[in-house]
Design a protein around this motif. Structure first.
Motif, PDB file in Angstrom:
ATOM      1  N   ALA A 229      -9.366  26.236  27.233  1.00  0.00           N
ATOM      2  CA  ALA A 229      -9.193  24.807  27.525  1.00  0.00           C
ATOM      3  C   ALA A 229      -7.720  24.462  27.552  1.00  0.00           C
ATOM      4  CB  ALA A 229      -9.909  23.964  26.472  1.00  0.00           C
TER       5      ALA A 229
ATOM      6  N   TRP B 228      -5.171  20.931  28.461  1.00  0.00           N
ATOM      7  CA  TRP B 228      -4.987  19.537  28.875  1.00  0.00           C
ATOM      8  C   TRP B 228      -3.647  19.376  29.565  1.00  0.00           C
ATOM      9  CZ3 TRP B 228      -8.590  15.595  28.153  1.00  0.00           C
ATOM     10  CH2 TRP B 228      -9.658  15.894  27.311  1.00  0.00           C
ATOM     11  N   ASP B 229      -3.643  18.539  30.595  1.00  0.00           N
ATOM     12  CA  ASP B 229      -2.413  18.108  31.250  1.00  0.00           C
ATOM     13  C   ASP B 229      -2.472  16.588  31.293  1.00  0.00           C
ATOM     14  OD1 ASP B 229      -0.153  17.678  32.722  1.00  0.00           O
ATOM     15  OD2 ASP B 229      -0.886  18.631  34.556  1.00  0.00           O
TER      16      ASP B 229
ATOM     17  N   ASP C  93      -4.191  13.408  30.633  1.00  0.00           N
ATOM     18  CA  ASP C  93      -5.603  13.072  30.440  1.00  0.00           C
ATOM     19  C   ASP C  93      -6.542  13.958  31.249  1.00  0.00           C
ATOM     20  OD1 ASP C  93      -4.987  11.005  28.708  1.00  0.00           O
ATOM     21  OD2 ASP C  93      -4.741   9.555  30.336  1.00  0.00           O
ATOM     22  N   LYS C  94      -5.995  14.946  31.899  1.00  0.00           N
ATOM     23  CA  LYS C  94      -6.815  15.829  32.720  1.00  0.00           C
ATOM     24  C   LYS C  94      -7.021  17.166  32.000  1.00  0.00           C
ATOM     25  CE  LYS C  94      -5.375  13.736  37.083  1.00  0.00           C
ATOM     26  NZ  LYS C  94      -6.659  13.045  37.295  1.00  0.00           N
ATOM     27  N   LEU C  95      -8.231  17.662  32.084  1.00  0.00           N
ATOM     28  CA  LEU C  95      -8.630  18.865  31.355  1.00  0.00           C
ATOM     29  C   LEU C  95      -9.080  19.946  32.323  1.00  0.00           C
ATOM     30  CD1 LEU C  95      -9.509  20.391  28.709  1.00  0.00           C
ATOM     31  CD2 LEU C  95     -11.711  19.189  28.928  1.00  0.00           C
ATOM     32  N   THR C  96      -8.600  21.181  32.085  1.00  0.00           N
ATOM     33  CA  THR C  96      -9.087  22.339  32.822  1.00  0.00           C
ATOM     34  C   THR C  96      -9.800  23.271  31.860  1.00  0.00           C
ATOM     35  OG1 THR C  96      -7.289  22.208  34.437  1.00  0.00           O
ATOM     36  CG2 THR C  96      -8.479  24.289  34.298  1.00  0.00           C
TER      37      THR C  96
ATOM     38  N   ASP D 274     -11.778  14.158  36.171  1.00  0.00           N
ATOM     39  CA  ASP D 274     -10.612  14.610  35.414  1.00  0.00           C
ATOM     40  C   ASP D 274     -10.866  15.907  34.659  1.00  0.00           C
ATOM     41  OD1 ASP D 274      -9.028  12.500  36.233  1.00  0.00           O
ATOM     42  OD2 ASP D 274      -9.639  11.209  34.572  1.00  0.00           O
ATOM     43  N   VAL D 275     -12.042  16.487  34.859  1.00  0.00           N
ATOM     44  CA  VAL D 275     -12.373  17.772  34.230  1.00  0.00           C
ATOM     45  C   VAL D 275     -12.581  18.804  35.330  1.00  0.00           C
ATOM     46  CG1 VAL D 275     -13.913  19.020  32.684  1.00  0.00           C
ATOM     47  CG2 VAL D 275     -13.495  16.571  32.317  1.00  0.00           C
TER      48      VAL D 275
ATOM     49  N   ALA E 297     -12.121  22.364  23.901  1.00  0.00           N
ATOM     50  CA  ALA E 297     -11.424  21.207  24.464  1.00  0.00           C
ATOM     51  C   ALA E 297     -10.835  20.332  23.369  1.00  0.00           C
ATOM     52  CB  ALA E 297     -12.387  20.402  25.333  1.00  0.00           C
TER      53      ALA E 297
ATOM     54  N   ARG F 115      -6.776  19.578  22.654  1.00  0.00           N
ATOM     55  CA  ARG F 115      -6.221  18.220  22.601  1.00  0.00           C
ATOM     56  C   ARG F 115      -5.466  17.988  21.291  1.00  0.00           C
ATOM     57  NH1 ARG F 115      -9.734  12.774  23.690  1.00  0.00           N
ATOM     58  NH2 ARG F 115      -8.944  13.032  25.825  1.00  0.00           N
TER      59      ARG F 115
END
Length: 706
Positions: free
Chosen positions: A193, A195-196, A198-201, A226-227, A252, A256
């Motif tokens: 996981a 985060w960039d 508020d966007k999550l990969t 956003d995921v 995730a 964060r």
């Protein structure tokens, strides 16, 4: 140039990547600055956490953070019900309270610079519990009626089964038991996981990418857009990766909190606590028949375990309602809530279990009547689906039996138990029917035609091994009228058009129909504006890439037809009368699967299902420690599955030439699920024929034959 690409035994287009190690799986997507997470799990089955001592764990080398219910951010957990999620109940809210629902529930998450550091620190977390009385023994469970379901009602009636059974000239009334079984794919679950803002990969092992995005978005109360979920290769799953399990949320959440990418991998042992399994199942199956072998009554009363917080339901009695012709049919399906984690779909969920009971009972009835087991089944072959009062879109069961029996040499069978030998060993022949419904979901695909004469086709599908990369390439190449080498298919990313779930034998039917539709649309558009009928030449004349998106939506055929794949499975076993060890010598299966896109990968699917059926019949089970619900054999040393030495030298798959215009635009029915259906009862029936002993509880181990 021939355009008959569908139906070719094409080798896997992704095969070279897999054998050379260049195929990238979830745990291999390492990110810069990545940390590692490890889960500390509950050692009780029910109760609450009184206190957690982190002092020793926090002092361990490399520890970045430790999360528990006491300090973890509170997560919104908005409502979300994807197809794999139980309709009744609520998923586990991980690290959100001190309540313990099952053995192995996450109670703390350690994040460290290195994996070894995280694992070591997790072992130093000290938890004090207040245990509550737990129900963990499935053998002592009290089944209850589940919540309402419009798709699978808990009880169904046709005619009067009790009266039909009472009036029957010959009866069989027995109970069949299937233990808990685990998927055990080669690749264990893993999530990376990052985060960039508020966007999550998420790089995740999954059978449904967009469902992961939707679930995690609901947990964190963010937009699904956003995921991003990436999963190009999946190392087997068999249903284990349909749901989005708690470890994905934990990865995730950890990423964060610590502000850097986090990798979380489940060990083989954790697979027994962190993801689902085929539930423990008990089934009463009663059959009544006339002396000439006509069924007068069918009663199927089954129950299975589930967790206390969710009602997971298989389609246990579904096939009972239509597989054979009978005027009086009763089915009931109940659940036994236990302090365990929630079961899930495992290859041919419901059908594999329900048909073990049905086909064992049919074999017992054939023996009681003195009628050949194949003949008994054919005498009760229906002309339509009597449960839904609809015609079958196609049903090749009789042809399946004819071809498989001929290939197997069934006419040479001596019906008397213990009558056939090979030297010292007892030989037994058994047979069983197989079926699985045809499922279909909406799916989308995009095709991009390039001036270099090639085509790119994309959809956010998954491939856990059946050959999605290859079959989609074939469908696109034939539809576009291009050579296979000029078509590139890509999958495994939520940035691509949304695909159906990769389960229920529906990927080729759903995503394949979308790919076919996109390619038909692109070909028609290009040729309409070209001065040539040669599609390759028309593409080469393009000044810019041309792309088109196609959304496939199922029609209403399922309201007009009963749509299923069918098959007949024949098995030969050899039983050592001294050691009571049973081994499978050969299996022959014949299947009506509609159109076969790739006979090579389809055969591979069937052989894999046969191997899974051998495991189900002879090896696989996981005993529970009744004190705390712990799986006592949570490893591959003690949870026995078939290896090459256990598999028969002869496993043959025969495919009926079946044309079904109703199931979907491609005419395919799917093979992944039905491949395991019927194998276990065919083996069990063969063991009875070899030994004269009827074993009604799987697996059939030597102690049960003593």
């Amino acid at each position: 140039m021939s355009t008959a690409i569908i139906g070719m035994p094409l080798s896997r287009v992704d095969g070279r990547k897999k054998v050379t190690g260049s195929a990238t799986y979830a745990a291999e997507f390492d990110q810069p600055g990545q940390a590692y997470a490890a889960i500390a799990r509950s050692t009780i089955a029910a109760g609450r956490i009184v206190s957690i001592d982190l002092s020793e764990a926090e002092q361990a080398s490399g520890v970045v953070a430790i999360l528990t219910h006491q300090n973890a951010p509170k997560l919104p957990y908005r409502a979300h019900k994807g197809d794999p999620d139980p309709v009744v109940g609520e998923r586990l809210h991980v690290l959100q309270s001190n309540e313990v629902n099952h053995q192995g529930q996450p109670v703390a998450l350690v994040v460290a610079d290195r994996l070894e550091q995280a694992l070591h620190a997790a072992s130093l977390v000290r938890v004090v519990y207040a245990s509550a009385t737990a129900s963990t023994d499935a053998t002592q469970a009290q089944p209850v009626s589940p919540g309402n379901s419009t798709t699978h009602p808990s009880e169904t009636r046709r005619g009067d089964a009790d009266a039909g059974l009472a009036a029957a000239e010959v009866k069989v009334d027995q109970t069949y038991v299937i233990p808990r079984q685990y998927h055990n794919p080669l690749e264990t679950h893993a999530t990376v996981a990052a985060w960039d803002g508020d966007k999550l990969t998420l790089w995740d092992k999954t059978q449904w990418l967009h469902n992961v995005a939707d679930e995690i978005a609901s947990v964190f109360d963010i937009s699904s857009e956003d995921v991003r979920v990436i999963s190009p290769f999946v190392g087997g799953a068999f249903g284990a990766a349909l749901r989005t399990w708690p470890h994905v949320t934990l990865a995730a959440l950890a990423a964060r909190v610590v502000g850097r990418p986090v990798k979380l991998m489940l060990s083989r042992r954790e697979m027994y606590y962190g993801v689902g399994y085929r539930p423990y199942t008990v089934q009463r199956f009663a059959l009544g028949a006339s002396r000439d072998g006509r069924l007068t009554a069918i009663l199927h009363d089954g129950w299975q375990e589930t967790s206390t917080y969710e009602e997971f339901r298989e389609s246990l009695p579904h096939a009972t309602k239509f597989l054979y012709s009978c005027s009086n049919v009763y089915t009931r399906h109940r659940l036994a809530p236990l302090n365990v984690h929630t079961p899930t779909y495992m290859r041919a969920p419901g059908e594999a279990s329900g048909i073990f009971a049905m086909e064992s009972a049919m074999d017992e009835l054939a023996f009681a009547l003195g009628i050949d087991p194949v003949e008994l089944r054919l005498r009760n072959e229906p002309t339509r689906d009597e449960a839904q009062d609809r015609p079958f879109s196609s049903r090749s069961m009789q042809e399946c039996y004819r071809l498989a029996a001929e290939r197997f040499g069934w006419s040479q069978r001596n019906p008397q138990p213990r009558s056939m030998r090979d030297g010292h060993k007892l030989i037994g022949w058994g047979v069983a029917s197989a079926t699985y419904p045809v499922h279909l979901q909406a799916a989308s695909a995009l095709v991009r035609l390039l001036p270099d004469g090639t085509a790119e086709v994309v959809s956010a599908a998954s491939d856990m091994g059946p050959g999605t990369w290859t079959t989609m390439t074939q469908i696109a190449a034939e539809t576009l009228r291009l050579p296979v080498g000029k078509v590139r298919f890509n999958l495994g990313d939520t940035k691509l058009p949304r695909a159906s779930v990769h389960g229920g034998s529906m990927t080729t039917a759903s995503v394949g129909s979308a790919v076919q539709g996109a390619c038909q649309k692109a070909r028609a558009s290009i040729l309409a504006n070209a001065s040539t009928n040669d599609i390759a030449e028309a593409i080469r004349r393009l000044e810019h890439p041309y792309e088109t998106l196609f959304h496939f939506t199922p029609g209403d055929a399922k309201k007009r037809f009963s749509m299923h794949a069918f098959g007949a499975v024949f098995a030969e076993v050899a039983v050592d009368p001294d050691l009571c060890e049973a081994r499978v010598n050969r299996i022959v299966g014949s299947y009506g699967l509609g159109r076969i896109v790739n006979p090579k990968t389809t055969r591979s699917q069937v052989i894999g299902g046969m191997v899974g059926g051998i495991g189900m019949a002879l090896m696989e089970h996981s005993p529970m420690d009744r004190r705390n619900g712990r799986a006592v054999n949570a490893n591959l040393a003690e949870y026995a599955i078939p290896v090459h030495a256990d598999n028969p030298p002869e496993m043959e798959a025969i495919f009926i030439d079946e044309h079904d215009p109703h199931v979907n635009p491609l005419g395919v029915k799917g093979v992944g699920e039905i491949a395991i259906v019927g194998v276990a009862p065919a083996i069990a029936n063969a063991i009875f024929h070899a030994t004269g002993k009827r074993i009604r509880e799987l697996p059939i181990t030597p102690d049960k034959l003593l």
